[in-house]
Design a protein around this motif. Structure first.
Motif, PDB file in Angstrom:
ATOM      1  N   PRO A 117      -9.162  -1.130 -10.503  1.00 52.56           N
ATOM      2  CA  PRO A 117      -8.780  -0.191 -11.569  1.00 52.56           C
ATOM      3  C   PRO A 117      -9.110   1.267 -11.200  1.00 52.56           C
ATOM      4  CG  PRO A 117      -9.813  -2.126 -12.521  1.00 52.56           C
ATOM      5  CD  PRO A 117      -9.955  -2.250 -11.026  1.00 52.56           C
ATOM      6  N   ARG A 118     -10.242   1.472 -10.553  1.00 46.93           N
ATOM      7  CA  ARG A 118     -10.624   2.820 -10.122  1.00 46.93           C
ATOM      8  C   ARG A 118      -9.590   3.401  -9.163  1.00 46.93           C
ATOM      9  NH1 ARG A 118     -15.666   3.846  -6.093  1.00 46.93           N
ATOM     10  NH2 ARG A 118     -15.516   6.092  -5.952  1.00 46.93           N
ATOM     11  N   LEU A 119      -9.139   2.616  -8.190  1.00 45.30           N
ATOM     12  CA  LEU A 119      -8.147   3.090  -7.219  1.00 45.30           C
ATOM     13  C   LEU A 119      -6.802   3.359  -7.883  1.00 45.30           C
ATOM     14  CD1 LEU A 119      -8.912   0.759  -4.177  1.00 45.30           C
ATOM     15  CD2 LEU A 119      -9.501   3.185  -4.426  1.00 45.30           C
ATOM     16  N   MET A 120      -6.424   2.528  -8.831  1.00 42.70           N
ATOM     17  CA  MET A 120      -5.145   2.724  -9.510  1.00 42.70           C
ATOM     18  C   MET A 120      -5.165   4.022 -10.328  1.00 42.70           C
ATOM     19  SD  MET A 120      -3.490   0.309  -8.250  1.00 42.70           S
ATOM     20  CE  MET A 120      -1.992   0.141  -9.161  1.00 42.70           C
ATOM     21  N   ARG A 121      -6.271   4.304 -11.012  1.00 42.24           N
ATOM     22  CA  ARG A 121      -6.399   5.570 -11.754  1.00 42.24           C
ATOM     23  C   ARG A 121      -6.350   6.752 -10.785  1.00 42.24           C
ATOM     24  NH1 ARG A 121     -10.455   2.752 -14.231  1.00 42.24           N
ATOM     25  NH2 ARG A 121     -12.055   3.930 -13.102  1.00 42.24           N
ATOM     26  N   TYR A 122      -7.034   6.609  -9.670  1.00 44.96           N
ATOM     27  CA  TYR A 122      -7.087   7.651  -8.649  1.00 44.96           C
ATOM     28  C   TYR A 122      -5.681   7.943  -8.109  1.00 44.96           C
ATOM     29  CZ  TYR A 122      -8.930   9.955  -4.411  1.00 44.96           C
ATOM     30  OH  TYR A 122      -9.218  10.834  -3.417  1.00 44.96           O
ATOM     31  N   ARG A 123      -4.920   6.894  -7.780  1.00 39.61           N
ATOM     32  CA  ARG A 123      -3.564   7.082  -7.247  1.00 39.61           C
ATOM     33  C   ARG A 123      -2.640   7.736  -8.270  1.00 39.61           C
ATOM     34  NH1 ARG A 123      -3.994   1.393  -4.915  1.00 39.61           N
ATOM     35  NH2 ARG A 123      -4.852   1.808  -2.845  1.00 39.61           N
ATOM     36  N   LYS A 124      -2.756   7.316  -9.521  1.00 43.84           N
ATOM     37  CA  LYS A 124      -1.920   7.929 -10.565  1.00 43.84           C
ATOM     38  C   LYS A 124      -2.221   9.422 -10.694  1.00 43.84           C
ATOM     39  CE  LYS A 124      -0.793   4.004 -13.473  1.00 43.84           C
ATOM     40  NZ  LYS A 124      -0.817   3.446 -14.820  1.00 43.84           N
ATOM     41  N   MET A 125      -3.497   9.782 -10.647  1.00 39.92           N
ATOM     42  CA  MET A 125      -3.865  11.188 -10.739  1.00 39.92           C
ATOM     43  C   MET A 125      -3.329  11.959  -9.528  1.00 39.92           C
ATOM     44  SD  MET A 125      -7.554  13.080 -11.229  1.00 39.92           S
ATOM     45  CE  MET A 125      -8.313  12.105  -9.958  1.00 39.92           C
ATOM     46  N   ILE A 126      -3.423  11.379  -8.351  1.00 38.79           N
ATOM     47  CA  ILE A 126      -2.892  12.023  -7.146  1.00 38.79           C
ATOM     48  C   ILE A 126      -1.397  12.269  -7.301  1.00 38.79           C
ATOM     49  CG2 ILE A 126      -2.343  11.659  -4.699  1.00 38.79           C
ATOM     50  CD1 ILE A 126      -5.034  10.142  -4.497  1.00 38.79           C
ATOM     51  N   LEU A 127      -0.665  11.265  -7.774  1.00 35.64           N
ATOM     52  CA  LEU A 127       0.774  11.416  -7.955  1.00 35.64           C
ATOM     53  C   LEU A 127       1.095  12.495  -8.989  1.00 35.64           C
ATOM     54  CD1 LEU A 127       1.887   7.703  -7.734  1.00 35.64           C
ATOM     55  CD2 LEU A 127       2.674   9.567  -6.259  1.00 35.64           C
ATOM     56  N   GLU A 128       0.353  12.528 -10.080  1.00 36.45           N
ATOM     57  CA  GLU A 128       0.572  13.576 -11.079  1.00 36.45           C
ATOM     58  C   GLU A 128       0.345  14.959 -10.492  1.00 36.45           C
ATOM     59  OE1 GLU A 128      -0.785  13.265 -15.222  1.00 36.45           O
ATOM     60  OE2 GLU A 128      -1.492  11.269 -14.657  1.00 36.45           O
TER      61      GLU A 128
ATOM     62  N   MET B 254       0.854  -1.180   0.000  1.00 39.88           N
ATOM     63  CA  MET B 254       0.000   0.000   0.000  1.00 39.88           C
ATOM     64  C   MET B 254       0.895   1.238   0.000  1.00 39.88           C
ATOM     65  SD  MET B 254      -3.005   1.337  -0.023  1.00 39.88           S
ATOM     66  CE  MET B 254      -3.952  -0.140   0.168  1.00 39.88           C
ATOM     67  N   PRO B 255       0.826   2.058  -1.052  1.00 40.47           N
ATOM     68  CA  PRO B 255       1.680   3.255  -1.090  1.00 40.47           C
ATOM     69  C   PRO B 255       1.212   4.313  -0.097  1.00 40.47           C
ATOM     70  CG  PRO B 255       0.196   3.237  -2.966  1.00 40.47           C
ATOM     71  CD  PRO B 255      -0.022   1.948  -2.241  1.00 40.47           C
ATOM     72  N   THR B 256       2.157   5.001   0.506  1.00 40.33           N
ATOM     73  CA  THR B 256       1.864   6.135   1.382  1.00 40.33           C
ATOM     74  C   THR B 256       3.010   7.136   1.259  1.00 40.33           C
ATOM     75  OG1 THR B 256       2.960   5.130   3.290  1.00 40.33           O
ATOM     76  CG2 THR B 256       0.589   4.784   3.111  1.00 40.33           C
ATOM     77  N   LEU B 257       2.696   8.393   1.455  1.00 42.63           N
ATOM     78  CA  LEU B 257       3.719   9.432   1.529  1.00 42.63           C
ATOM     79  C   LEU B 257       3.661  10.148   2.881  1.00 42.63           C
ATOM     80  CD1 LEU B 257       3.497  11.044  -2.021  1.00 42.63           C
ATOM     81  CD2 LEU B 257       5.271   9.516  -1.155  1.00 42.63           C
TER      82      LEU B 257
ATOM     83  N   GLN C 224       9.387  10.113  -5.921  1.00 39.06           N
ATOM     84  CA  GLN C 224       9.853   9.644  -7.232  1.00 39.06           C
ATOM     85  C   GLN C 224       9.693   8.127  -7.355  1.00 39.06           C
ATOM     86  OE1 GLN C 224      13.949  10.747  -7.621  1.00 39.06           O
ATOM     87  NE2 GLN C 224      13.496  12.854  -8.204  1.00 39.06           N
ATOM     88  N   ALA C 225      10.091   7.398  -6.315  1.00 38.22           N
ATOM     89  CA  ALA C 225      10.014   5.931  -6.350  1.00 38.22           C
ATOM     90  C   ALA C 225       8.564   5.464  -6.495  1.00 38.22           C
ATOM     91  CB  ALA C 225      10.649   5.349  -5.098  1.00 38.22           C
ATOM     92  N   THR C 226       7.657   6.102  -5.777  1.00 38.42           N
ATOM     93  CA  THR C 226       6.242   5.733  -5.850  1.00 38.42           C
ATOM     94  C   THR C 226       5.688   6.039  -7.233  1.00 38.42           C
ATOM     95  OG1 THR C 226       5.999   6.185  -3.482  1.00 38.42           O
ATOM     96  CG2 THR C 226       3.976   6.048  -4.777  1.00 38.42           C
ATOM     97  N   ALA C 227       6.052   7.178  -7.795  1.00 37.05           N
ATOM     98  CA  ALA C 227       5.596   7.547  -9.140  1.00 37.05           C
ATOM     99  C   ALA C 227       6.097   6.532 -10.171  1.00 37.05           C
ATOM    100  CB  ALA C 227       6.066   8.951  -9.498  1.00 37.05           C
ATOM    101  N   ARG C 228       7.363   6.147 -10.077  1.00 36.58           N
ATOM    102  CA  ARG C 228       7.910   5.150 -11.013  1.00 36.58           C
ATOM    103  C   ARG C 228       7.172   3.828 -10.868  1.00 36.58           C
ATOM    104  NH1 ARG C 228      12.879   7.378  -9.726  1.00 36.58           N
ATOM    105  NH2 ARG C 228      13.247   5.796  -8.152  1.00 36.58           N
ATOM    106  N   ARG C 229       6.977   3.378  -9.629  1.00 35.48           N
ATOM    107  CA  ARG C 229       6.314   2.099  -9.369  1.00 35.48           C
ATOM    108  C   ARG C 229       4.876   2.100  -9.896  1.00 35.48           C
ATOM    109  NH1 ARG C 229       7.081   1.803  -4.142  1.00 35.48           N
ATOM    110  NH2 ARG C 229       4.965   2.222  -3.490  1.00 35.48           N
TER     111      ARG C 229
ATOM    112  N   SER D 269      17.783  12.854  -4.795  1.00 37.95           N
ATOM    113  CA  SER D 269      17.521  12.466  -6.175  1.00 37.95           C
ATOM    114  C   SER D 269      17.765  10.973  -6.392  1.00 37.95           C
ATOM    115  CB  SER D 269      18.406  13.254  -7.135  1.00 37.95           C
ATOM    116  OG  SER D 269      18.086  12.901  -8.462  1.00 37.95           O
ATOM    117  N   GLY D 270      16.757  10.328  -6.953  1.00 41.55           N
ATOM    118  CA  GLY D 270      16.847   8.896  -7.215  1.00 41.55           C
ATOM    119  C   GLY D 270      16.458   8.042  -6.032  1.00 41.55           C
TER     120      GLY D 270
END
Length: 148
Positions: free
Chosen positions: A77-88, A31-34, A110-115, A104-105
């Motif tokens: 799929p709904r949650l994955m789209r939601y998380r991608k939008m949040i990261l963007e 579960m991703p968290t920041l 950054q790591a969560t966005a890449r994943r 950096s790196g």
């Protein structure tokens, strides 16, 4: 003690579990968290730990108490789209000097966005630049690097 269903799997939890996120992680679901830090107050501002219940209601798992009989899903799929939008959106408002940043790196954002497969940002930055806080003799706080 109680039982909840996570992605179709029955998981037991105790009164020791402070939130749904801790039950999810105890059951070895990623579960991703920041913003979540167990030693700090919970405010659920990054919303990456969002889950969906059997009725389609979404909520931040870090700020919800586990209840006996809960049925949740962590990667629809709904949650994955939601998380991608949040990261963007987070990246759009992020200070973009990553190549000169000491993290950096190795940055969690950054790591969560890449994943999550976020490799472009569709949104314009509306970011405000804040001055460095150099009031401490030992710490320089750069509020431009903070996530929310």
């Amino acid at each position: 003690m109680g039982t909840m269903t996570i992605n179709g799997i029955q998981v037991e939890f105790t009164d020791q579990e402070e939130n749904v996120l801790s039950v999810i992680r105890k059951a070895d679901f990623e579960m991703p968290t920041l913003c979540y830090r167990p030693e700090l107050l919970i405010h659920g501002s990054c919303r990456l730990c969002v889950v969906e219940d059997k009725h389609g209601r979404t909520f931040a798992s870090c700020s919800e108490k586990p209840r006996d009989g809960m049925v949740i899903y962590t990667n629809t799929p709904r949650l994955m789209r939601y998380r991608k939008m949040i990261l963007e959106l987070l990246l759009a408002s992020h200070q973009r000097d990553c190549t000169t940043c000491i993290k950096s790196g190795e940055c969690l954002l950054q790591a969560t966005a890449r994943r999550m497969g976020v490799n472009q940002i569709r949104y314009e930055s509306e970011r405000t630049n804040y001055p460095l806080d150099m009031s401490s003799p030992a710490i320089v706080l750069n509020p431009n690097k903070c996530v929310l």
